[in-house]
Design an enzyme around this catalytic site. Structure first.
Site, PDB file in Angstrom:
ATOM      1  CB  SER A 138      51.663  49.560  47.616  1.00 32.85           C
ATOM      2  OG  SER A 138      50.980  50.029  48.746  1.00 32.85           O
ATOM      3  NE  ARG A 159      46.473  46.528  39.535  1.00 40.42           N
ATOM      4  CZ  ARG A 159      46.394  47.582  40.370  1.00 40.42           C
ATOM      5  NH1 ARG A 159      45.742  47.477  41.519  1.00 40.42           N
ATOM      6  NH2 ARG A 159      46.943  48.716  40.039  1.00 40.42           N
ATOM      7  CG  HIS A 185      49.050  46.262  45.298  1.00 38.06           C
ATOM      8  ND1 HIS A 185      47.695  46.412  45.094  1.00 38.06           N
ATOM      9  CD2 HIS A 185      49.423  47.285  46.084  1.00 38.06           C
ATOM     10  CE1 HIS A 185      47.286  47.507  45.734  1.00 38.06           C
ATOM     11  NE2 HIS A 185      48.302  48.052  46.333  1.00 38.06           N
TER      12      HIS A 185
END
Lengths: 211, 211
Positions: B15, B38, B41
């Site tokens: 990812s 993050r 994500h």
């Protein structure tokens, strides 16, 4: 400071007024409207007006099932934490997440798969009727899809809103072909917060709340 | 079915590779990069590349404080649930949320304000050093801003990422003027998931994890 003072109980109402206004003359199916609006309220992201797709009558079926005591299985502790459990429990339902179950962790390791994958197999063995709310793991949605085709589970509703970059789009597209009621956020977006928001919109509708 | 089989431990890595590729030649400050990535994500929303703003050295200060045992105060059980507590606890820190505290509920009702408002006053009385991660309630962020100006609290870092339509944008803009380290998602977007993702990016950096 330039913020408006808004009474606590009024904040949600005002938020829905603002987002309704910004939706403009966009037509929403009345049955689906509380779900779409609550997801926008939770994310401030109007992409969900287009991303969210509903099978025919999905909302009504889920609302009736909740009133009859159906429960919710979810794939993250975060979604579990965000679901309005007192409303769910007022109808006799419970909310479950198997992700932190030590036996699920052991089996996942043994089989070199994800805990999400195994957690769906555990959930499929539950007696009673369940809404499956998948907000994080595409592997949960993929295994759920297989279990549906194997006739090992018959969900009241599949809420398919995992988020991310690997297998997320594909897993959602599979659910759209399944013979089950669904609410899916097509594309990459979604999340535990979105899963919880959809559950809560359905629960509040079941409880006769207008927002 | 057209999904790729990816080993459980590889999903996050894959990812991050995909989102890094899609970021293209967009330059990120190396210190802030793990946080921005993050959040993307977690949300699959690239808007955060532009929305997230950092005071100078905010990430380094928070990482050093976590290593020295600082804790996290947050404004929702959902964020609390999403924070990687075992990493936090490995440094001696704890995570706290006062929103379900009966005394907070009683005081909020008595004073006709939100539980979020009162919960910040409770948190300000905690001994030790704390990161304040606000992912839901603008009233928490507004009260925190006031407590900072009143010198009643001195946060390690303010993570200002409430989401929504009423006072959200304004509350974040106030924090940008405060004499404290901050990470803020400007605009309406944010959420408990974003607050938890930022905390986890900082905790993983403190723990020496490369993702």
């Amino acid at each position: 400071m330039s913020y408006q003072y808004v009474l606590p109980g009024e904040i949600e109402k005002r938020s829905f007024e603002i987002l309704t206004k910004e939706l403009g003359d966009r037509k929403l199916l009345p049955e689906n409207e509380p779900v779409i609006k609550r997801v926008i309220h939770t994310t401030a992201d109007f992409d969900y007006v287009d991303n969210l797709v509903f099978s025919d009558g999905a909302v009504t079926k889920a609302v009736e099932a909740f009133k009859a005591g159906a429960g919710i299985v979810t794939d993250t502790q975060m979604a579990l934490s965000g679901i309005h459990k007192s409303t769910l429990e007022s109808f006799g339902g419970t909310a479950r997440c198997f992700m932190s179950d030590p036996e699920v962790a052991r089996l996942a390791k043994e089989r070199q798969t994800t805990r999400a994958w195994v957690s769906m197999e555990e959930a499929a063995r539950l007696p009673g009727r369940w809404v499956f709310a998948i907000g994080n793991a595409p592997t949960a949605l993929i295994r759920l899809h297989e279990l549906i085709l194997e006739k090992k589970v018959d969900p009241v509703l599949v809420i398919g809103v995992p988020v991310g970059f690997v297998n997320v789009v594909e897993s959602k597209e599979e659910i759209l072909k399944d013979p089950v009621p669904y609410i899916v956020a097509r594309g990459r977006k979604g999340g535990s917060n979105v899963a919880a928001a959809i559950c809560n919109a359905l629960l509040y509708t079941a409880a006769g709340r207008t927002l």
